[in-house]
Scaffold this motif. Structure first.
Motif, PDB file in Angstrom:
ATOM      1  N   THR A 125     -19.193  68.442  53.735  1.00 38.50           N
ATOM      2  CA  THR A 125     -20.836  68.685  53.366  1.00 38.50           C
ATOM      3  C   THR A 125     -21.287  69.709  51.750  1.00 38.50           C
ATOM      4  O   THR A 125     -21.816  69.435  51.034  1.00 38.50           O
ATOM      5  N   ALA A 167     -19.372  67.351  57.339  1.00 36.75           N
ATOM      6  CA  ALA A 167     -20.255  66.380  58.691  1.00 36.75           C
ATOM      7  C   ALA A 167     -19.769  65.423  59.530  1.00 36.75           C
ATOM      8  O   ALA A 167     -19.415  64.365  58.928  1.00 36.75           O
ATOM      9  N   GLY A 202     -14.682  63.702  59.531  1.00 34.07           N
ATOM     10  CA  GLY A 202     -15.430  63.715  58.768  1.00 34.07           C
ATOM     11  C   GLY A 202     -15.499  63.913  57.415  1.00 34.07           C
ATOM     12  O   GLY A 202     -14.169  64.162  57.100  1.00 34.07           O
ATOM     13  N   GLN A 245     -12.685  63.633  52.512  1.00 36.44           N
ATOM     14  CA  GLN A 245     -12.589  63.045  53.889  1.00 36.44           C
ATOM     15  C   GLN A 245     -11.013  64.084  54.810  1.00 36.44           C
ATOM     16  O   GLN A 245     -10.421  64.044  54.570  1.00 36.44           O
ATOM     17  N   GLU A 259     -28.266  61.438  62.947  1.00 36.26           N
ATOM     18  CA  GLU A 259     -27.134  60.531  63.164  1.00 36.26           C
ATOM     19  C   GLU A 259     -25.457  61.633  62.887  1.00 36.26           C
ATOM     20  O   GLU A 259     -24.824  61.124  63.215  1.00 36.26           O
ATOM     21  N   ALA A 260     -25.977  62.895  62.170  1.00 36.77           N
ATOM     22  CA  ALA A 260     -24.457  63.403  62.070  1.00 36.77           C
ATOM     23  C   ALA A 260     -24.576  64.400  62.999  1.00 36.77           C
ATOM     24  O   ALA A 260     -25.218  65.252  62.926  1.00 36.77           O
ATOM     25  N   ASP A 261     -23.502  65.369  63.196  1.00 36.43           N
ATOM     26  CA  ASP A 261     -23.243  66.481  63.033  1.00 36.43           C
ATOM     27  C   ASP A 261     -22.497  67.417  62.235  1.00 36.43           C
ATOM     28  O   ASP A 261     -21.480  67.069  61.800  1.00 36.43           O
ATOM     29  N   LYS A 266     -26.286  56.641  68.741  1.00 33.32           N
ATOM     30  CA  LYS A 266     -27.559  57.285  68.183  1.00 33.32           C
ATOM     31  C   LYS A 266     -28.491  57.279  68.709  1.00 33.32           C
ATOM     32  O   LYS A 266     -28.490  56.099  70.207  1.00 33.32           O
ATOM     33  N   ASN A 293     -20.326  61.781  61.624  1.00 31.30           N
ATOM     34  CA  ASN A 293     -21.143  60.960  62.275  1.00 31.30           C
ATOM     35  C   ASN A 293     -21.069  60.405  63.935  1.00 31.30           C
ATOM     36  O   ASN A 293     -19.793  60.865  64.361  1.00 31.30           O
ATOM     37  N   ARG A 294     -22.150  60.450  64.633  1.00 34.07           N
ATOM     38  CA  ARG A 294     -22.132  60.320  65.512  1.00 34.07           C
ATOM     39  C   ARG A 294     -22.038  58.856  66.471  1.00 34.07           C
ATOM     40  O   ARG A 294     -22.249  58.362  65.688  1.00 34.07           O
ATOM     41  N   ARG A 295     -21.669  58.611  67.374  1.00 29.49           N
ATOM     42  CA  ARG A 295     -20.510  57.198  67.488  1.00 29.49           C
ATOM     43  C   ARG A 295     -22.134  56.808  68.635  1.00 29.49           C
ATOM     44  O   ARG A 295     -22.657  55.557  67.926  1.00 29.49           O
TER      45      ARG A 295
END
Length: 70
Positions: A11, A32, A8, A69, A44-46, A38, A34-36
């Motif tokens: 932030t 953050a 991720g 990243q 859209e993110a955790d 949705k 991203n969710r694989r």
């Protein structure tokens, strides 16, 4: 033992603190991920809080910035 690998982006800039007494480096930051998959109406993110100790904490604080990243 379970193993989890997360990829991720930071932030905000990592926060480096030194523990009282021992002087051990502690670095705290949030990533953050991203969710694989949705679902309708879901974010859209955790956002996951991470804590790193010792030399890794110092390296994280020195080289990582907001948006990096990890």
């Amino acid at each position: 033992m379970n193993k989890v690998t997360l990829v991720g982006r930071l932030t905000k800039d990592p926060e480096l603190i030194l523990a009282k007494g021992t002087g051990m480096a502690i670095c705290k930051f949030t990533i953050a991920v991203n969710r694989r998959f949705k679902k309708e109406g879901q974010p859209e993110a955790d956002f996951l809080p991470v804590t790193v100790f010792g030399k890794q904490a110092e390296a994280t604080a020195d080289y990582m910035r907001k948006g990096s990243q990890v």
